[in-house]
Design an enzyme around this catalytic site. Structure first.
Site, PDB file in Angstrom:
ATOM      1  N   ARG A  43     -11.001  -0.051  14.176  1.00  0.00           N
ATOM      2  CA  ARG A  43     -10.696   0.654  12.937  1.00  0.00           C
ATOM      3  C   ARG A  43     -11.665   0.069  11.929  1.00  0.00           C
ATOM      4  O   ARG A  43     -12.857   0.326  12.024  1.00  0.00           O
ATOM      5  CB  ARG A  43      -9.213   0.452  12.591  1.00  0.00           C
ATOM      6  CG  ARG A  43      -8.588   1.668  11.961  1.00  0.00           C
ATOM      7  CD  ARG A  43      -7.090   1.569  11.805  1.00  0.00           C
ATOM      8  NE  ARG A  43      -6.628   0.391  11.077  1.00  0.00           N
ATOM      9  CZ  ARG A  43      -5.409   0.232  10.602  1.00  0.00           C
ATOM     10  NH1 ARG A  43      -4.505   1.195  10.753  1.00  0.00           N
ATOM     11  NH2 ARG A  43      -5.055  -0.856   9.960  1.00  0.00           N
ATOM     12  N   MET A  95      12.921  24.396   2.444  1.00  0.00           N
ATOM     13  CA  MET A  95      12.139  23.657   1.439  1.00  0.00           C
ATOM     14  C   MET A  95      13.022  22.826   0.517  1.00  0.00           C
ATOM     15  O   MET A  95      12.732  21.671   0.226  1.00  0.00           O
ATOM     16  CB  MET A  95      11.300  24.636   0.612  1.00  0.00           C
ATOM     17  CG  MET A  95      10.370  23.935  -0.376  1.00  0.00           C
ATOM     18  SD  MET A  95       9.589  25.076  -1.515  1.00  0.00           S
ATOM     19  CE  MET A  95       8.534  25.997  -0.410  1.00  0.00           C
ATOM     20  N   TYR A 113      17.463  29.718   8.298  1.00  0.00           N
ATOM     21  CA  TYR A 113      16.298  30.524   8.688  1.00  0.00           C
ATOM     22  C   TYR A 113      16.185  30.632  10.198  1.00  0.00           C
ATOM     23  O   TYR A 113      16.377  29.653  10.916  1.00  0.00           O
ATOM     24  CB  TYR A 113      15.007  29.873   8.175  1.00  0.00           C
ATOM     25  CG  TYR A 113      14.705  30.126   6.730  1.00  0.00           C
ATOM     26  CD1 TYR A 113      14.615  31.422   6.225  1.00  0.00           C
ATOM     27  CD2 TYR A 113      14.477  29.053   5.874  1.00  0.00           C
ATOM     28  CE1 TYR A 113      14.316  31.640   4.893  1.00  0.00           C
ATOM     29  CE2 TYR A 113      14.176  29.253   4.537  1.00  0.00           C
ATOM     30  CZ  TYR A 113      14.095  30.552   4.043  1.00  0.00           C
ATOM     31  OH  TYR A 113      13.795  30.756   2.736  1.00  0.00           O
ATOM     32  N   LYS A 169       0.836  -1.213   0.000  1.00  0.00           N
ATOM     33  CA  LYS A 169       0.000   0.000   0.000  1.00  0.00           C
ATOM     34  C   LYS A 169       0.867   1.258   0.000  1.00  0.00           C
ATOM     35  O   LYS A 169       2.076   1.192   0.249  1.00  0.00           O
ATOM     36  CB  LYS A 169      -0.919  -0.016   1.223  1.00  0.00           C
ATOM     37  CG  LYS A 169      -0.185  -0.045   2.561  1.00  0.00           C
ATOM     38  CD  LYS A 169      -1.126  -0.425   3.700  1.00  0.00           C
ATOM     39  CE  LYS A 169      -0.379  -0.422   5.034  1.00  0.00           C
ATOM     40  NZ  LYS A 169      -1.199  -0.956   6.130  1.00  0.00           N
TER      41      LYS A 169
HETATM   42  C1  LIG Z   1      -0.454  -1.913   6.829  1.00  0.00           C
HETATM   43  C2  LIG Z   1      -1.052  -3.216   7.195  1.00  0.00           C
HETATM   44  C3  LIG Z   1      -0.254  -4.363   7.290  1.00  0.00           C
HETATM   45  C4  LIG Z   1       1.257  -4.314   7.210  1.00  0.00           C
HETATM   46  O1  LIG Z   1       1.750  -3.766   8.419  1.00  0.00           O
HETATM   47  P1  LIG Z   1       3.309  -3.603   8.706  1.00  0.00           P
HETATM   48  O2  LIG Z   1       3.359  -3.115  10.109  1.00  0.00           O
HETATM   49  O3  LIG Z   1       3.813  -2.604   7.734  1.00  0.00           O
HETATM   50  O4  LIG Z   1       3.932  -4.928   8.517  1.00  0.00           O
HETATM   51  C5  LIG Z   1      -0.887  -5.580   7.488  1.00  0.00           C
HETATM   52  N1  LIG Z   1      -2.239  -5.651   7.617  1.00  0.00           N
HETATM   53  C6  LIG Z   1      -3.028  -4.550   7.564  1.00  0.00           C
HETATM   54  C7  LIG Z   1      -4.504  -4.703   7.736  1.00  0.00           C
HETATM   55  C8  LIG Z   1      -2.471  -3.300   7.372  1.00  0.00           C
HETATM   56  O5  LIG Z   1      -3.252  -2.207   7.345  1.00  0.00           O
END
Ligand SMILES: *Cc1c(COP(=O)(O)O)cnc(C)c1O
Length: 386
Positions: A142, A322, A264, A44
């Site tokens: 969640r 920046m 800065y 992701k």
């Molecule tokens: C992001 C995520 C993972 C991976 O988590 P890591 O801590 O990066 O290994 C696995 N399962 C779900 C549902 C996630 O949201």
């Protein structure tokens, strides 16, 4: 200087090198650590900032057949990049996008009774079960069905027959703290809930969860950050090797006198005659302003980030701006400095989590904020994956 990538590099202020062979080695290490369970890959947020397509291709070449993404559009990109693979989308269904999921060949992670109803309806219409995962929330509040909603579904034979979920999963809130009591509680709730879906593959562990032991592995583990070389357990160095190296180009090395200030706000006043390397990377590139050197009021977490030249450490001086950051290279040996073109900001000398901590954040955030201005090099022989 002839190749397009050499020209691109010559024009860039920062260089991001992504070692796909290290990524593959990390996936294999997580597969080892997962014991008898199969090992998926979480890609992701653009492959944790490292590029979703090249990352997915390299992991597929290493033998990974199951991928998790956050959003359906990320799933579409993975599908286009690698073709045959199982792709689960954590966001689940929203609006009326179920048909788009089906069209893109994506398996939604069903997070609510409504998701379940919508996907079951589509499966009935298709007259065949469509791949999907059931997400049961076991203590994070969640996404996911409550255990009570999972019970209701388990009792609904017609819905289950239409759905035929391919995976039942949950997610740990505190896997990075091995002694946290919630880990055991979530494990017990997950076991009880998943028992109602016999024969369906089960998945609970993220990267840190893999290290909680075999009880947490079930049929499929879902590592993310460990694949990219980040720390996953609080207080422990990373279990896997670095994948990303971020370097900033040295635009100028200048001499400054004791009692002069840098940057800065004149927040940093030199306590000795100094040599300063000014580098062409700043917060506009995702190098956090919160990593500014000492004297910046917003930086409560640490004393500022550190870069490195040829393995010699060089602290950030004053505010990160920046497009520019100043590093104290007074202690870098002259012959090393003379030849240097780049300062390492993240890499083998400065682990991503060290840089993140200096900015009061975590490796995950630093990686996923990597900017768009870097010239990117993908290295490592990805074909020789196994
Ligand atoms: C992001 C995520 C993972 C991976 O988590 P890591 O801590 O990066 O290994 C696995 N399962 C779900 C549902 C996630 O949201």
């Amino acid at each position: 200087m002839t190749s397009p990538s050499q020209v691109e590099e010559a024009l860039a202020g920062g260089r991001l090198t992504i070692d796909l062979a290290a990524l593959q080695a990390n996936w294999r290490a997580m597969r080892e650590a997962s014991g008898d369970a199969a090992t998926a890959a979480v890609v992701k947020s653009d492959g944790y900032g490292l590029g979703i397509e090249p990352v997915a291709r390299a992991l597929q070449a290493a033998g990974c057949g199951t991928f998790f993404v956050a959003l359906p559009d990320e799933g579409r990109r993975v599908r286009e990049a690698i073709g045959e693979a199982e792709i689960f989308v954590l966001a689940g269904l929203t609006g009326d996008n179920a048909r788009a999921y089906r069209h893109a060949g994506l398996a939604p992670v069903l997070n609510s009774s409504n998701d379940v109803a919508v996907w079951a309806r589509l499966a009935r219409e298709a007259e065949t079960p469509l791949p999907c995962a059931l997400h049961i929330d076991t203590g994070m509040n969640r996404l996911g069905l409550t255990p009570a909603e999972a019970d209701d579904l388990a009792a609904d034979a017609a819905a289950l027959a239409a759905l035929a979920p391919t995976l039942v999963m949950s997610h740990l809130a505190c896997a990075d703290e091995p002694d946290h009591p919630l880990n055991g509680e979530q494990l017990a709730r997950f076991k009880a809930a998943a028992r109602q879906f016999p024969g369906v593959r089960r998945s609970l562990a993220n990267s840190a969860g893999v290290f909680l032991g075999a009880d947490f592995h079930f049929d499929l583990t879902r590592p993310g950050i460990a694949l990219y070389g980040g720390e996953c357990v609080v207080g422990m160095p990373a279990h896997t090797q670095p994948v990303a190296t971020l370097e900033g180009r040295i635009l100028q090395v200048r001499e400054a006198k004791r009692a002069e200030s840098v940057g800065y706000g004149a927040t940093h006043v030199l306590d000795r005659d100094s040599r300063i390397a000014v580098v062409g990377v700043g917060y506009g590139d995702g190098y956090p302003r919160a990593a500014s050197g000492s004297g910046v009021p917003m930086s409560t977490a640490g004393s500022g980030a550190v870069g490195a030249i040829g393995g010699h450490r060089a602290p950030v001086l004053g505010r990160v701006s920046m497009d520019l950051t100043a590093f104290d290279v007074t202690d870098v040996p002259e012959p090393v400095l003379e030849k240097a073109e780049w300062v390492e900001l993240i890499g083998r000398t400065i682990p991503v989590d060290e840089a993140a901590r200096a900015a009061g954040t975590i490796g995950y955030e630093l990686l996923t904020h990597l900017g768009r201005r870097y010239v990117r090099h993908y290295v490592g022989d990805t074909k020789n994956g196994n």
